[in-house]
Design an enzyme around this catalytic site. Structure first.
Site, PDB file in Angstrom:
ATOM      1  N   ILE A  98       0.823  -1.232   0.000  1.00  0.00           N
ATOM      2  CA  ILE A  98       0.000   0.000   0.000  1.00  0.00           C
ATOM      3  C   ILE A  98       0.846   1.268   0.000  1.00  0.00           C
ATOM      4  CG2 ILE A  98      -2.051  -1.026   1.021  1.00  0.00           C
ATOM      5  CD1 ILE A  98      -1.102  -0.012   3.755  1.00  0.00           C
ATOM      6  N   PHE A 103      13.461   3.972   1.410  1.00  0.00           N
ATOM      7  CA  PHE A 103      14.114   2.965   2.237  1.00  0.00           C
ATOM      8  C   PHE A 103      13.368   1.633   2.278  1.00  0.00           C
ATOM      9  CE2 PHE A 103      17.391   5.597   3.889  1.00  0.00           C
ATOM     10  CZ  PHE A 103      16.848   6.877   3.957  1.00  0.00           C
ATOM     11  N   ASP A 214       7.189  17.696   9.823  1.00  0.00           N
ATOM     12  CA  ASP A 214       6.742  17.300   8.480  1.00  0.00           C
ATOM     13  C   ASP A 214       5.229  17.060   8.488  1.00  0.00           C
ATOM     14  OD1 ASP A 214       7.553  14.686   6.064  1.00  0.00           O
ATOM     15  OD2 ASP A 214       6.957  16.760   5.782  1.00  0.00           O
TER      16      ASP A 214
END
Length: 1388
Positions: A98, A103, A214
């Protein structure tokens, strides 16, 4: 006689037993550390450490080390068993991928055993170690594991294998908020709900002492009930005591990053939690408007808007945003010093935007969400994008030649929410209780056992004498160990020097290979250039053949000429680089030879050191064997003493246990007393608090009553004031009359305005007529152009002469190409010669290695023989050394070792000589053996004497034992008395327990009293609330009475009635006048709107006519060129012209460029969409058509003037960071003047222009400071201009988009070229175009660059304004995503 040394305690050992009180408490602390999941040495961390060590050491090169091999043999099997028992990826079934990142990826999985569904995140260990500063996973793991907040995605398990880290998290089936915003038009009611949940989620993160950094819709996930949770904590950072963060790199997503975080990349990285509130403001704006507030196609554009947020932040006129929402967004998107939320989350919670009837801050999570996801099953992933399968090969760690420790950074990552290891079991609790009882029973023993310590002192003296002897033996051992260590350090230093040389050699070999690769690359380039030259020749020959039938334009020849010049220049540069490479290759080969000679010398030295090491190891083995024999004798003698001392040790242990029990019981007694006193203190404190709270409530009630009385008094005063207001009513009537006069004047003004509008309409009619006249004039110009065609035929004859000259130049260039070919062949020969030399060197090296291996094998065989012979000799020598003095033996050994050293050095010169020496040595050893046998017989005699002495010692010890039995009997009696004392202590303990129960009962009573006090407090608070509501109701009632109109009793009633009648008449007149005015205004407004619509239609028709005219011009140009070609063909056939005929001009077929290109479309904030257009470039215009049918019908979509072109260039990743990486090599950019564009309708919003003060001006450039995290090179020095985590300071021109290092500006270097674009930014546009392939992109760029006028176009003050202004969506209008029908809210 000296006593034999015991084998019991070592010197300096503690006298206390291991089970004393201090030791037990230390063990409990250690156990707590191991059990604590937050501890760095918990059970899982220790298992990870062992697992990582085995994985990092289990390689063939490392197994050569004996210690590593022993370690692996011991732990390898058990570690494999641990891996099998721990959680692993095979325990889960993968349903679907999904998500995917740099990474790793996120998978939707189902646990095989429990059948539960989770989201499992995989992080590649190789990728994280390859990239520096990538330890983000620790913060993410710790926050999700230990947050315990409903606003944070929970982590259930974290485990690892040799390739991946795995994080098993709760699955959020609602997807992220990006998906929700792309599927729905978010109303303000929804935005209020989701913003409130984000605020609460961020407050939870801030309360943990962290800043998210973020915050964006991608990191906001929705659960199955539609409520929000935060995810992706990789960028989180811990705050210091002042609530600030120090960071020198800009972290976050460009559209949501705050100005202070952007500034941090310059070195002032000092900011607080307010940077997260900025991102919340951007998110709220995006929900309400449909786009981010500082959106730009390029990264530089986005950053410049953020830095200039005071001017660039604006709201679209067509967006329905309330005043409170705008106020909140502006409060978030301001400077950090005044930003909302800087002083705490309460500032945000109190903002009027969040006021509503559906929910409040405390129960928002319990209320129904605006959108509840419709799920078909527990594995429904419809709210996530489909991810393509990653077919690329997974990179893994290479097999190391030395210890690297790739697994060490991940020790301690494993985590289980339900940790069952070392959990408190009932059996553990029972053993603890039994132990405590035993400890309590032996309290009094300590007092009576002090007398026994005197008896033990004599035994301790004997023990000390033995310990001194042990120390003397240890000192000898230490001396030998030091000598060995010195030899090892010498060897290590030589080995390190050898490694350094090997590294240098490898580097030079690498450089040599690199130069070789460059030479091959240059040769390939050369071949390509030759191919290009040949193709150009072929093209020339084709052109010559075609000229026999028809004349072709000269521009093709000019282009070929330019290409030839470029190829020649490239060939020259290639030859220079090849010469340079030859020189560097020669130098590197010399360096390699030098290194190889150095390597050989070092290898010889290494051999010498290895032989020396072997000798030392043999000596060490001999010494160890001697030591072992001494230890055997010692143990034999001490066994007898141990038997005698066994009972003494038992008594010592009993004594120490008694002391421990006593100390523990005393401690428990003190603790109980302290606890009792603490409880009494708490009780008294509680009583004081309760009385204080009651007093406070009573005082507040009294205050409320006083305020109530005061309000009553104020209301009485207001009644009096009301009566005086009635008198002032007559003055209000006069004011009404004045208002009527003002209304009439306003009416006259509106009529004047309407007259002016009618005048404007008539002027516009005149303009329409003028435009029609211009069309007629253009038709006349068309006829004039037909005459110009005839004149152009004369110019063709001149071009024929030019062509002959170009052919001569071509011949010269072919000769030059041949010479270059010859030089290339020579280079290849030299290169082959160098390669052969290299191969020979490698063969020689391999032969030398083989010889060395053979010599090593022979050496090992000889060494084995020597060791076998030496073994027998050492056995006899050790027996002799036991009886002789140690000093004499060591001198003899030293002499023998020196002889052996000399013999081993001679063995290296010749192997045959070594064999002879070993044989002679064996003979000498046999002689020594015979001497040793004679001495052995003497030793046996002495041994018999020693045995007799030992028997006497045994008799003495028996007597001592009988005496000690008597003392033991007395001790047993004392023990009986102590047990009775312990029984008494147990009774005391029971009494203390009863007291403790009483204290606990008192505590429970206190708690009950506290609960009742809280209930009384609640009642008082309710009374307070009712009083306040009554008060507010009374105030409202009074205000109503104040505003209610009542007839005034005093004064003349008839005057009042008359004035009221007049007042009503005036009101009626006012109403009628207003109605008339509004009707007239509506009428005129309709007329004005109709006129404006008509003007817009006329201007659009005018633009379309102009565009059709432009397309017709291009068609005429094409037809004219075809006609010209026919004329030339007829002339050539009649005259019979040769191959040197003229070619066509710039406006003819070869210069005409056409094909399919794609224009960007903003479907989504995150990515570009593209629409195909058919593009034709004529001599004057660039025409864009929606299809080929539109081209045939002369119906262009957009037209650009070539005279208004500024610059054409290919783009980089930073220019179009929203585009797909595969598309970037096919995209190019056109810069042109605003007035040079004609278009049907507006699709792209114009970016607002910021203030010029933010730009650095230099050589016509307007530079913007920025940083590049994507691959980018400096266009001044061609060095890298980017880094993934710490990029260097950079500049980008907002006009021509040139990129360079900031250092070039700071150092005032002259390597930056002047700006190619000279224009006013307010009249300039840029356009991105996507070609079908990179070759097409290069063709379009090269052809369009030639079309750019040498002098930049001056903006025409009388030219027509851009058609964008007539039919465009205004600059600040929103572009909302394509919406679907809103789903009705469902109850959660």
């Amino acid at each position: 006689m000296s006593r034999p040394p015991p084998t019991g305690k070592m010197p300096g050992a503690p006298e206390t037993a291991p089970g004393d009180g201090a030791g037990a408490s230390r063990q409990r602390k250690l156990e707590a550390l191991i059990r604590d999941p937050r501890s760095p040495i918990n059970v899982e961390s220790l298992l990870d450490g062992l697992n990582s060590l085995v994985l990092d050491l289990d390689f063939p090169a490392l197994r050569k080390n004996k210690n590593i091999d022993n370690f692996l043999n011991r732990y390898e099997k058990i570690v494999k068993k641990i891996r099998g028992l721990q959680m692993k990826a095979e325990d889960y079934d993968v349903v679907k991928v999904i998500g995917r990142g740099a990474f790793g990826e996120v998978q939707l999985v189902r646990h095989k055993a429990s059948q539960k569904v989770y989201a499992m995140k995989l992080l590649s260990k190789f990728e994280m170690i390859k990239r520096s500063d990538s330890a983000f996973f620790w913060e993410e793991r710790d926050i999700m594991a230990f947050a315990n907040s409903p606003w944070v995605v929970q982590l259930f398990y974290a485990f690892q294998d040799d390739r991946y880290l795995y994080m098993v998290m709760e699955y959020m089936p609602g997807g992220d908020l990006v998906n929700l915003m792309s599927n729905y038009d978010v109303p303000e009611k929804w935005a209020k709900f989701y913003t409130a949940e984000v605020v609460l989620a961020l407050d939870a993160i801030h309360s943990m002492g962290l800043i998210h950094r973020d915050v964006k819709p991608d990191n906001m996930l929705l659960d199955k009930h539609g409520h929000l949770k935060l995810a992706d904590f990789g960028t989180c950072m811990k705050m210091d005591e002042t609530g600030m963060v120090h960071c020198d790199t800009a972290v976050g997503t460009p559209d949501y990053i705050s100005p202070e975080v952007l500034k941090s990349q310059g070195g002032d990285g000092f900011y607080g939690r307010e940077c997260d509130w900025w991102s919340v403001g951007v998110f709220l704006y995006e929900m309400l408007v449909g786009d981010t507030p500082f959106y730009a196609d390029s990264l530089v554009g986005t950053y410049s808007k953020i830095m200039d947020h005071k001017n660039s932040l604006c709201f679209p006129e067509d967006a329905e945003i309330s005043k409170h929402a705008k106020n909140l967004i502006c409060a978030f998107l301001t400077d950090r010093e005044v930003r909302l939320g800087r002083n705490g989350v309460e500032e945000i919670r109190q903002h009027p935007f969040f006021k509503n009837d559906q929910w409040h801050w405390d129960n928002i999570r319990e209320t129904a969400a605006p959108v509840v996801p419709e799920l078909s099953s527990d594995i429904d992933s419809s709210n996530f994008d489909d991810i393509e399968d990653d077919k690329g090969d997974v990179e893994t760690f290479p097999i190391p030649k030395a210890f690297v420790g790739n697994q060490l950074p991940f020790i301690g990552f494993t985590y289980y929410r339900e940790n069952l290891l070392l959990s408190d079991s009932p059996s553990c609790r029972e053993t603890d209780s039994i132990q405590s009882r035993k400890n309590e029973e032996s309290q009094e023993i300590q007092k009576k056992l002090y007398t026994l310590e005197e008896h033990l002192s004599n035994e301790m003296q004997a023990k000390e004498e033995l310990e001194q002897k042990c120390k003397s033996v240890n000192t000898r051992l230490e001396k030998t160990a030091k000598e060995l260590e010195e030899e090892i350090t010498l060897r290590k230093s030589v080995e390190s020097a050898l490694r350094q040389l090997e590294r240098e050699k490898a580097l030079l070999q690498h450089k040599n290979a690199e130069y070789q690769r460059k030479a091959d690359h240059e040769a390939d380039k050369k071949r390509n250039l030759e191919n290009d030259v040949n193709s150009l020749k072929d093209q020339l020959e084709d052109l010559k053949k075609r000229n026999q039938n028809s004349q072709i334009s000269t521009e093709k020849v000019n282009q070929l000429q330019r290409q030839l010049d470029e190829t020649n220049a490239l060939l020259r540069t290639e030859s220079d680089t090849a010469a340079r490479l030859r020189k560097t290759q020669a130098e590197s080969s010399k360096q390699i030879q030098q290194l190889e000679s150095n390597n050989r010398d070092l290898q010889d030295k290494n051999c010498l050191l290895e032989t020396a090491k072997l000798k030392l190891e043999k000596e060490f083995i001999n010494l160890q064997s001697a030591l072992e024999s001494e230890r055997r004798d010692r143990t034999h003698g001490s066994e007898i003493i141990n038997d005698l001392q066994g009972r003494i040790c038992g008594l010592e242990e009993d004594l120490k246990n008694g002391k421990i029990l006593l100390a523990k019981v005393e401690l428990e007694k003190r603790q109980l007393q302290e606890r009792f006193t603490d409880l009494e203190k708490e009780k008294s404190n509680m009583e004081i608090d309760m009385t204080y709270q009651l007093k406070v409530i009573q005082q507040s009630l009294e205050q409320e009553e006083a305020e109530h009385k005061a309000t009553k008094a104020r209301l009485a005063d207001k009644n009096k004031i009301y009566e005086s207001i009635e008198e002032a009513k007559s003055e209000a009537m006069k004011e009404m009359e004045k208002k009527l006069l003002e209304e009439r004047t306003l009416k006259q003004k509106v009529e004047n305005l309407l007259l002016e509008a009618e005048k404007r309409c008539s002027l516009l009619d005149c303009d329409l007529k003028q435009s029609q006249q211009k069309i007629n004039e253009l038709l006349k110009q068309k006829d004039v152009l037909n005459e110009d065609v005839r004149n152009l035929t004369l110019k063709i004859e001149q071009e024929t002469q030019k062509r002959c000259l170009t052919q001569n130049d071509l011949k010269m260039q072919t000769q030059q190409v041949n010479t270059l070919k010859m030089s290339e062949k020579q280079l290849k020969q030299e290169n082959n010669h160098l390669m052969e030399m290299k191969m020979n060197l490698e063969k020689q090296n391999a032969e030398l290695r083989k010889e060395r291996q053979d010599a090593d094998g022979q050496m090992k065989e000889l060494q084995d023989q020597l060791e076998a012979e030496q073994y027998f000799s050492t056995l006899y020598k050790t027996q002799v050394r036991e009886l002789k003095e140690e000093c004499e033996e060591k001198t003899k050994l030293g002499k023998e070792l020196q002889q052996k050293k000399q013999e081993l050095q001679d063995e290296r010169d010749s192997l045959a000589a070594q064999l002879e020496i070993t044989l002679t040595k064996a003979d000498s050893e046999q002689l020594a053996r015979s001497i040793a046998e004679e001495q052995y017989s003497d030793l046996e005699k002495e041994k018999i004497m020693k045995e007799l002495e030992i028997k006497e010692m045994m008799a003495r010890h028996k007597q001592e034992l009988t005496e000690k039995d008597a003392t033991i009997a007395s001790l047993e009696e004392t023990n009986r008395t102590l047990t009775s004392d312990v029984a008494n202590l147990a009774n005391e303990k029971e009494e203390l327990n009863n007291k403790l129960k009483d204290v606990q009962e008192q505590l429970s009573r206190l708690k009950d009293e506290e609960i009742s006090a809280a209930a009384i407090k609640a009642q008082f608070e309710k009374q307070l609330l009712t009083e306040r509501t009554l008060k507010t109701q009374a105030v409202n009632k009074l205000a109503e009475i104040m505003n209610r109109k009542e007839p005034v009793k005093r004064g003349n009633d008839t005057d009042v009635r008359r004035k009221e009648k007049e007042n009503r008449k005036l009101h009626m007149e006012l109403k009628s006048e207003r109605e008339k005015l509004t009707q007239q205004m509506i009428k005129y407004q309709k007329e004005l709107n109709e006129m404006q619509a008509q003007i817009a239609e006329e201007s659009q028709i005018r633009i379309e006519l102009q565009m059709t005219l432009d397309s017709k011009d291009s068609d005429i140009e094409q037809l004219r060129s075809q006609l010209q070609a026919l004329h030339i063909g007829l002339d050539s056939s009649s005259i019979g012209s040769g191959p040197g005929d003229a070619e066509a001009d710039d406006g003819f077929p070869e210069s005409r460029l056409e094909g399919w290109l794609s224009l960007p479309v903003r479907n989504n904030t995150k990515k570009f969409g593209w629409v195909k257009k058919y593009v034709i470039v004529s001599s004057k215009k660039i025409l864009f058509y929606d299809s080929e049918q539109d081209k045939e019908q002369s119906n262009p979509y957009m037209v650009l003037d070539i005279d208004k072109l500024f610059h054409v260039r290919p783009v980089t990743q930073t220019d179009v960071y929203r585009a797909d990486a595969k598309e970037i090599p096919r995209i190019f950019q056109i810069l042109y003047a605003n007035e040079g564009e004609s278009k049907k309708e507006q699709e792209f919003p114009v970016e607002p222009v910021g203030e010029k003060s933010n730009y650095i001006c230099h050589k016509g450039h307007e530079f913007i400071p920025t940083l590049y995290h994507f691959p980018t090179n400096c266009e001044a020095c061609m060095k890298p201009l980017w880094h993934m985590f710490k990029p260097p300071p950079a500049l980008e021109c907002r006009r021509c988009h040139i990129k360079c290092h900031k250092d070039h500006m700071d150092k005032k270097e002259e390597i930056i070229a002047p700006c190619k674009v000279y224009y006013d930014i307010s009249t300039a546009k840029n356009l991105l175009l996507l070609a079908n392939s990179t070759e097409e992109q290069q063709k379009w760029v090269s052809r369009l660059v030639k079309k750019i006028p040498k002098k930049p176009p001056a903006p025409d003050p009388f030219a027509r304004s851009s058609p964008r202004t007539s039919m465009k969506i205004q600059q600040n209008q929103s572009i909302r995503r394509p919406s679907r029908q809103l789903a009705p809210n469902k109850p959660s």
